[in-house]
Design a protein around this motif. Structure first.
Motif, PDB file in Angstrom:
ATOM      1  N   HIS A   1       0.785  -1.242   0.000  1.00  0.00           N
ATOM      2  CA  HIS A   1       0.000   0.000   0.000  1.00  0.00           C
ATOM      3  C   HIS A   1       0.817   1.294   0.000  1.00  0.00           C
ATOM      4  O   HIS A   1       0.297   2.343  -0.352  1.00  0.00           O
ATOM      5  CB  HIS A   1      -0.934   0.017   1.217  1.00  0.00           C
ATOM      6  CG  HIS A   1      -1.862  -1.157   1.252  1.00  0.00           C
ATOM      7  ND1 HIS A   1      -2.875  -1.319   0.331  1.00  0.00           N
ATOM      8  CD2 HIS A   1      -1.915  -2.243   2.073  1.00  0.00           C
ATOM      9  CE1 HIS A   1      -3.521  -2.452   0.606  1.00  0.00           C
ATOM     10  NE2 HIS A   1      -2.951  -3.023   1.651  1.00  0.00           N
ATOM     11  N   LEU A   2       2.067   1.209   0.429  1.00  0.00           N
ATOM     12  CA  LEU A   2       2.849   2.448   0.528  1.00  0.00           C
ATOM     13  C   LEU A   2       3.627   2.674  -0.774  1.00  0.00           C
ATOM     14  O   LEU A   2       4.851   2.570  -0.814  1.00  0.00           O
ATOM     15  CB  LEU A   2       3.797   2.370   1.740  1.00  0.00           C
ATOM     16  CG  LEU A   2       4.462   3.678   2.154  1.00  0.00           C
ATOM     17  CD1 LEU A   2       3.439   4.704   2.601  1.00  0.00           C
ATOM     18  CD2 LEU A   2       5.476   3.431   3.270  1.00  0.00           C
ATOM     19  N   THR A   3       2.881   3.006  -1.811  1.00  0.00           N
ATOM     20  CA  THR A   3       3.523   3.185  -3.124  1.00  0.00           C
ATOM     21  C   THR A   3       4.157   4.570  -3.199  1.00  0.00           C
ATOM     22  O   THR A   3       3.792   5.476  -2.438  1.00  0.00           O
ATOM     23  CB  THR A   3       2.463   3.072  -4.234  1.00  0.00           C
ATOM     24  OG1 THR A   3       1.466   4.066  -3.990  1.00  0.00           O
ATOM     25  CG2 THR A   3       1.815   1.703  -4.258  1.00  0.00           C
ATOM     26  N   ASP A   4       5.101   4.728  -4.123  1.00  0.00           N
ATOM     27  CA  ASP A   4       5.744   6.042  -4.300  1.00  0.00           C
ATOM     28  C   ASP A   4       4.702   7.102  -4.639  1.00  0.00           C
ATOM     29  O   ASP A   4       4.827   8.249  -4.216  1.00  0.00           O
ATOM     30  CB  ASP A   4       6.803   5.974  -5.407  1.00  0.00           C
ATOM     31  CG  ASP A   4       8.048   5.247  -4.905  1.00  0.00           C
ATOM     32  OD1 ASP A   4       8.189   5.140  -3.651  1.00  0.00           O
ATOM     33  OD2 ASP A   4       8.851   4.768  -5.731  1.00  0.00           O
ATOM     34  N   ALA A   5       3.675   6.675  -5.384  1.00  0.00           N
ATOM     35  CA  ALA A   5       2.642   7.632  -5.815  1.00  0.00           C
ATOM     36  C   ALA A   5       1.872   8.207  -4.630  1.00  0.00           C
ATOM     37  O   ALA A   5       1.457   9.368  -4.655  1.00  0.00           O
ATOM     38  CB  ALA A   5       1.682   6.943  -6.777  1.00  0.00           C
ATOM     39  N   VAL A   6       1.717   7.386  -3.563  1.00  0.00           N
ATOM     40  CA  VAL A   6       0.860   7.830  -2.457  1.00  0.00           C
ATOM     41  C   VAL A   6       1.648   8.582  -1.365  1.00  0.00           C
ATOM     42  O   VAL A   6       1.067   9.308  -0.557  1.00  0.00           O
ATOM     43  CB  VAL A   6       0.069   6.621  -1.891  1.00  0.00           C
ATOM     44  CG1 VAL A   6       0.869   5.864  -0.848  1.00  0.00           C
ATOM     45  CG2 VAL A   6      -1.265   7.080  -1.310  1.00  0.00           C
ATOM     46  N   LYS A   7       2.971   8.436  -1.386  1.00  0.00           N
ATOM     47  CA  LYS A   7       3.765   9.047  -0.303  1.00  0.00           C
ATOM     48  C   LYS A   7       3.556  10.564  -0.184  1.00  0.00           C
ATOM     49  O   LYS A   7       3.337  11.070   0.928  1.00  0.00           O
ATOM     50  CB  LYS A   7       5.249   8.717  -0.473  1.00  0.00           C
ATOM     51  CG  LYS A   7       5.574   7.299  -0.021  1.00  0.00           C
ATOM     52  CD  LYS A   7       7.051   6.999  -0.131  1.00  0.00           C
ATOM     53  CE  LYS A   7       7.299   5.537   0.210  1.00  0.00           C
ATOM     54  NZ  LYS A   7       8.653   5.109  -0.103  1.00  0.00           N
ATOM     55  N   PRO A   8       3.608  11.310  -1.310  1.00  0.00           N
ATOM     56  CA  PRO A   8       3.388  12.756  -1.186  1.00  0.00           C
ATOM     57  C   PRO A   8       2.011  13.074  -0.598  1.00  0.00           C
ATOM     58  O   PRO A   8       1.874  14.030   0.188  1.00  0.00           O
ATOM     59  CB  PRO A   8       3.478  13.256  -2.637  1.00  0.00           C
ATOM     60  CG  PRO A   8       4.189  12.186  -3.382  1.00  0.00           C
ATOM     61  CD  PRO A   8       3.906  10.909  -2.699  1.00  0.00           C
ATOM     62  N   ALA A   9       1.026  12.274  -0.947  1.00  0.00           N
ATOM     63  CA  ALA A   9      -0.331  12.504  -0.420  1.00  0.00           C
ATOM     64  C   ALA A   9      -0.351  12.287   1.094  1.00  0.00           C
ATOM     65  O   ALA A   9      -1.006  13.034   1.836  1.00  0.00           O
ATOM     66  CB  ALA A   9      -1.314  11.572  -1.113  1.00  0.00           C
TER      67      ALA A   9
END
Ligand code: GLU
Length: 466
Positions: A386-394
Motif C-alpha cells: 500500500h505504501l507506493t511512491d505515488a501515495v507518499k506525497p499525499a
C-alpha cells in the motif's frame, strides 16, 4: 407442608473451581433461586494433604465472579469433626458401624486371594459383627478404621432428577470405610451427615458420584435421616470426546476470566451444557432462574465448544456498557505493562465502543486498543502493498493538513477528502497506507473514526515516519 428447597455445592479445595463444578454449582444455585429456596456452599476439606486456603480463595472468587451467591457458608467440614465423631459413635453403639483392624498388608492379601479365585475384590467382612460370630482379637499395632455395616442384600433405588430411576444391589457394594486410621471421616460419610444437618433437599453433582449414592442412601437410612433427591449431571466432554481435563486445555473458571470472557456470558454458556429451554441460546440470569425447574436436564454428556462460547461472549461484549468494558480493558492493558494516564483512561470507553463489535473477548479488544498507547510496527507486506511512491506525497500532505485542523472526525474526514481530490486518488489508496502506518494493520473500522481517537500528534508522527 412442602419441604423448603435447599441445594448446595460442595467443592473440594484442591485446586481452582473446575468448569464442571461451576456448572453443577450453577444448576444448584438456579434450582434454589427458581423455587425461592436456599443455596449453601460447603467446603469439603477432609483431604487435608491436598486442601489449601488458596484453593478456597480461588473457589470463592470464581463463585463471586459468576454471581453465584450463596445463602449459607462457606461451611468447612474440618470444623465439623466433633459432629461427625458423635454420629460415628452413635452408629457404632447401635451396631450399624464397626471398627476394623485389618492392616494394609492383610487387605492386600485378601484382595490377592479374591483375584486368584476370579472374584471381584471387596472387603470380606471379617470384622463385621454378627450375632454369634467370634471376631478376631484386635492388634495394638493397627490403628483401626471404622466401617459402615452396609445391608448385605436388597436393592438401593432412587429416582434420579437427571437420569431417572437407578437401582443398585447391595451385594455389589461392601462395607465402606467411614473413618480413616487417622480419625478423619471420609467423603461418603461426611457428605451424608452434612446434607442431613444442612437440610439439603436436592443434591446435584457430577455423575462420577452415582456409584457413591447407594452407600450414602444406606447411611441416610441407618441414621433415620430423610433422603434428599439426587440429580447426577453427565460429564462435559472436550472436543476430543474425552472428559474435559487440565491436560486438554483450560478447565478453570479463572482461566476464562483471564482470557477476557464476561461472567454473564460464561453463566449463559455453562447453563446450556446439559440443559436447555427450547432453542434459547442467549438469555439473562433472570430468565435462567425463571426457567430452571429441574426439567430438560440432559442424560447424555455435554460437549464443550470453545467456538460457541466465543460467539456467546461476543454477543455479550457487543451489548456491554462501554465504561465497564473500558475498566476491563484497562486492566488487560496495565497487565501488558502499558501505563494509562487520566487522558487515556477517559478515552477508553469511546475506543471500546468503536471496536467492541469485532471482538469476541476483552483480550481481543485490548489487542486492538494497544495501538493507541504503544508504538506500532507496520507490517512489511502491508507497506509493500500500500505504501507506493505515488501515495507518499499525499500522506505527507495529509500529515501537514492534519497539523492545522481541529481534531475531530468531521475535520479529519474533510482533510482526507481534500488530499485525495488534490492528488487524484481514490479513498482506499490513501486510507490503506494511513491504517498501515498509524494502526499497524489495514483492516479497521472507518478510518476517520479510528484516527479521531488517537492524539493528533501521534497520527502526524506515524504518517511522517514513512
Ligand atoms: N467434594 C465432592 C466433589 O467435589 C462433592 C460431591 C458431592 O456433591 O456430593 O466432587
Amino acid at each position: 407442608m412442602s419441604q423448603k428447597i435447599r441445594t448446595r455445592i460442595a467443592p473440594s479445595p484442591t485446586g481452582f473451581l473446575h468448569l464442571g463444578t461451576a456448572r453443577t454449582a450453577l444448576f444448584s444455585w438456579a434450582y434454589a433461586r427458581h423455587f425461592g429456596g436456599e443455596f449453601v456452599l460447603r467446603i469439603e476439606d477432609t483431604d487435608v494433604a491436598r486442601s489449601t486456603q488458596d484453593s478456597v480463595d480461588q473457589i470463592l472468587a470464581s463463585m463471586q465472579w459468576l454471581g453465584l451467591d450463596f445463602d449459607e457458608g462457606p461451611i468447612y467440614q474440618m470444623q465439623r469433626l466433633e459432629r461427625y465423631a458423635a454420629v460415628v459413635d452413635q452408629l457404632i453403639l447401635e451396631g450399624k458401624a464397626y471398627r476394623c483392624y485389618c492392616s494394609p498388608a492383610e487387605l492386600d492379601d485378601m484382595r490377592e486371594a479374591q483375584r486368584a479365585r476370579g472374584e471381584k475384590t471387596h472387603y470380606d467382612g471379617r470384622w463385621r459383627p454378627e450375632p454369634g460370630k467370634v471376631l478376631p482379637a484386635p492388634s495394638d499395632a493397627v490403628q483401626p478404621v471404622v466401617r459402615f455395616k452396609n445391608p448385605l442384600d436388597g436393592d438401593v433405588t432412587w429416582d434420579d432428577v437427571v437420569k431417572g430411576p437407578i437401582t443398585i444391589n447391595n451385594r455389589e457394594i461392601d462395607d465402606l470405610i467411614i473413618v480413616r486410621p487417622d480419625g478423619v471421616p471420609t467423603y461418603n460419610f461426611c457428605v451424608v451427615v452434612d446434607d442431613w444437618d444442612m437440610k439439603i433437599s436436592h443434591v446435584f453433582r457430577g455423575d462420577e458420584h452415582v456409584n457413591n449414592t447407594p452407600w450414602q442412601i444406606n447411611i441416610f437410612n441407618a441414621l433415620g435421616a430423610p433422603l434428599p433427591q439426587f440429580g447426577h449431571v453427565p460429564v462435559i466432554l472436550g472436543d476430543d470426546g474425552q472428559k474435559l481435563s487440565k491436560r486438554r486445555g483450560a478447565v478453570s473458571v479463572t482461566a476464562y476470566e483471564e482470557a477476557g470472557y464476561l461472567p454473564e456470558a460464561m453463566l449463559n454458556y455453562l447453563s446450556r451444557l446439559g440443559w436447555s429451554h427450547g432453542d434459547e441460546e442467549l438469555f439473562s440470569r433472570e430468565q435462567l432462574v425463571s426457567w430452571f425447574d429441574g426439567s430438560h436436564l440432559s442424560k447424555s454428556p455435554a460437549q464443550w465448544d470453545p467456538a460457541k462460547l466465543e460467539w456467546v461472549n461476543s454477543q455479550y461484549i457487543k451489548q456491554a456498557d462501554d465504561a465497564r468494558l473500558a475498566a476491563l480493558v484497562a486492566a488487560q492493558l496495565t497487565g501488558r505493562g502499558i501505563v494509562l494516564d487520566a487522558v487515556a483512561v477517559a478515552a477508553l470507553p469511546a475506543m471500546c465502543a468503536l471496536f467492541k463489535d469485532r471482538c469476541a473477548t476483552t483480550v481481543a479488544l485490548a489487542d486492538w486498543l494497544v495501538m493507541y498507547f504503544a508504538p506500532v510496527v507496520p507490517k512489511t507486506e502491508d507497506l509493500a502493498a500500500h505504501l507506493t511512491d505515488a501515495v507518499k506525497p499525499a500522506l505527507l500532505a495529509l500529515a501537514d493538513s492534519f497539523a492545522g485542523i481541529e481534531w475531530n472526525k468531521a475535520a479529519i474526514q474533510a482533510a482526507i477528502k481534500e488530499v485525495i481530490a488534490a492528488h487524484g486518488l481514490k479513498m482506499p489508496l490513501l486510507a490503506m497506507p494511513v491504517r498501515a502506518l498509524v494502526c499497524g494493520r489495514v483492516q479497521t473500522p472507518a478510518v476517520d473514526a479510528v484516527l479521531e481517537l488517537f492524539t493528533k500528534e501521534i497520527v502526524i508522527k506515524r504518517l511522517r515516519s514513512l
